[in-house]
Design an enzyme around this catalytic site. Structure first.
Site, short mmCIF file in Angstrom:
data_model
loop_
_atom_site.label_atom_id
_atom_site.label_comp_id
_atom_site.label_asym_id
_atom_site.label_seq_id
_atom_site.Cartn_x
_atom_site.Cartn_y
_atom_site.Cartn_z
N THR A 149 9.30 -16.53 105.78
CA THR A 149 7.97 -16.03 105.84
C THR A 149 7.87 -14.63 105.16
O THR A 149 6.95 -14.30 104.38
CB THR A 149 7.38 -15.86 107.43
OG1 THR A 149 7.31 -17.19 108.00
CG2 THR A 149 6.34 -15.04 107.33
N THR A 185 12.18 -16.33 110.58
CA THR A 185 12.61 -15.81 111.68
C THR A 185 13.05 -17.09 112.60
O THR A 185 13.50 -16.97 113.74
CB THR A 185 11.23 -15.53 112.60
OG1 THR A 185 10.02 -16.26 112.21
CG2 THR A 185 10.79 -14.06 111.71
#
Length: 331
Positions: A14, A92
């Site tokens: 991300t 993540t």
């Protein structure tokens, strides 16, 4: 403080996203150079940055082969006399696994800091650049020497062994349930709450490809056929994400005894976010039953991380010393 030289290895996620035509985020679309071009370090932070794009992918696609390459590049960087610390940017979803693997395998004499973001660089209120700045500040601090790979997220620092993703979208994406944060980053200041505790020396000798270790969650009335399917399809060992204090359904015990008897290592941990396994109960499928069957019980580690530790130990340790080797890593 003299100028520090920090190597930044980027892997996608991300934190390296850009918008797609559909309006969604394309994870890993930005190269490391594109990402770091937009980072403005806090005033007074005197570092030079060297950026390398190792991967450009979402972290759900990171493989053991990718971890081996990231380890190789990280070891090369940390061995250089002109390098003071290492920063890794990562998606993540599997960040905690990569951080723990590197904590087990990279030398700890210089800081290694891994970070990511919950919001993409193009999204309102993105945490991408703040987290990168904090990771760089942390990697330039000798306070992190001998601590292994440390996770920097939302202005907090977490030891890799205990760091877990605890929120799917909010900025407080990571925590260390039961252990708490190691410290925090406030601008250019690093504060550690606890005295630094050096980690064990890294696992120096391990073979690639790593042996396949499967992870199997225990749950109400789960079929024991799942255990057999893991091994029959190629797994060399199994980690059980156990119930409560380290329990499994009673119907699993015969299958587990057969696997252990056939030389297949079986490890059990607790699926709870906090608390150790314990042989405090006596019933079929209890931890006491599992241990009597030859299962290795581990405390204070998630199943995802235990899987990586077991794969490393399997590749570097005789079978008759597996238990001792795992206990050393878990100390």
């Amino acid at each position: 403080m003299s100028q520090k030289h920090i190597v930044v290895l980027t892997t996608g996620g991300t934190i390296a996203s850009k918008p797609s035509d559909s309006g969604r985020s394309q994870s890993g679309a930005l190269s490391g150079e594109q990402l770091l071009d937009r980072v403005a370090l806090p005033q007074g932070v005197d570092v030079t940055l060297e950026v390398m794009s190792i991967l450009q992918k979402p972290s759900n696609a990171v493989s053991l082969a990718d971890l081996a390459e990231l380890h190789r590049q990280g070891r090369i960087a940390l061995a250089r006399a002109d390098v003071d610390g290492l920063v890794i940017t990562h998606g993540t979803d599997t960040l905690e696994e990569t951080a723990y693997f590197l904590s087990l395998t990279l030398p700890a004499d210089k800081p290694c800091v891994i970070t990511g973001s919950q919001r993409a660089p193009h999204q309102l209120g993105t945490d991408a650049f703040k987290n990168i700045c904090d990771a760089i500040v942390a990697a330039a601090s000798p306070q992190l020497n001998q601590l292994g790979c440390v996770v920097a997220f939302n202005e907090s620092l977490f030891v890799a062994r205990y760091a877990r993703k605890v929120n799917s979208f909010q900025l407080n994406g990571f925590d260390a349930p039961g252990a708490g944060a190691l410290g925090y980053i406030d601008g250019q200041r690093i504060k550690l709450y606890h005295p630094a505790i050096a980690i064990e020396p890294p696992v120096e000798e391990w073979d690639f490809p790593l042996p396949r270790v499967d992870l199997l969650p225990a749950y109400l009335d789960a079929s024991p056929a799942l255990l057999r399917a893991c091994v029959e399809s190629g797994a060399k060992a199994v980690v059980i994400d156990g119930l409560g204090r380290g329990h499994v359904p009673p119907s699993w015990m015969n299958e587990i005894r057969e696997l252990v008897g056939a030389g297949v290592p079986v490890v059990v941990v607790s699926s709870c976010a906090q608390g150790p396994v314990n042989t405090s109960y006596e019933f079929s499928g209890s931890l006491a039953d599992l241990v009597s069957a030859g299962v290795i019980a581990l405390n204070d580690i998630s199943a995802r991380k235990a899987r990586l530790a077991l794969a490393l130990v399997l590749s570097s340790t005789p079978r008759n010393a597996l238990g001792q080797a795992m206990e050393r890593l878990m100390a």
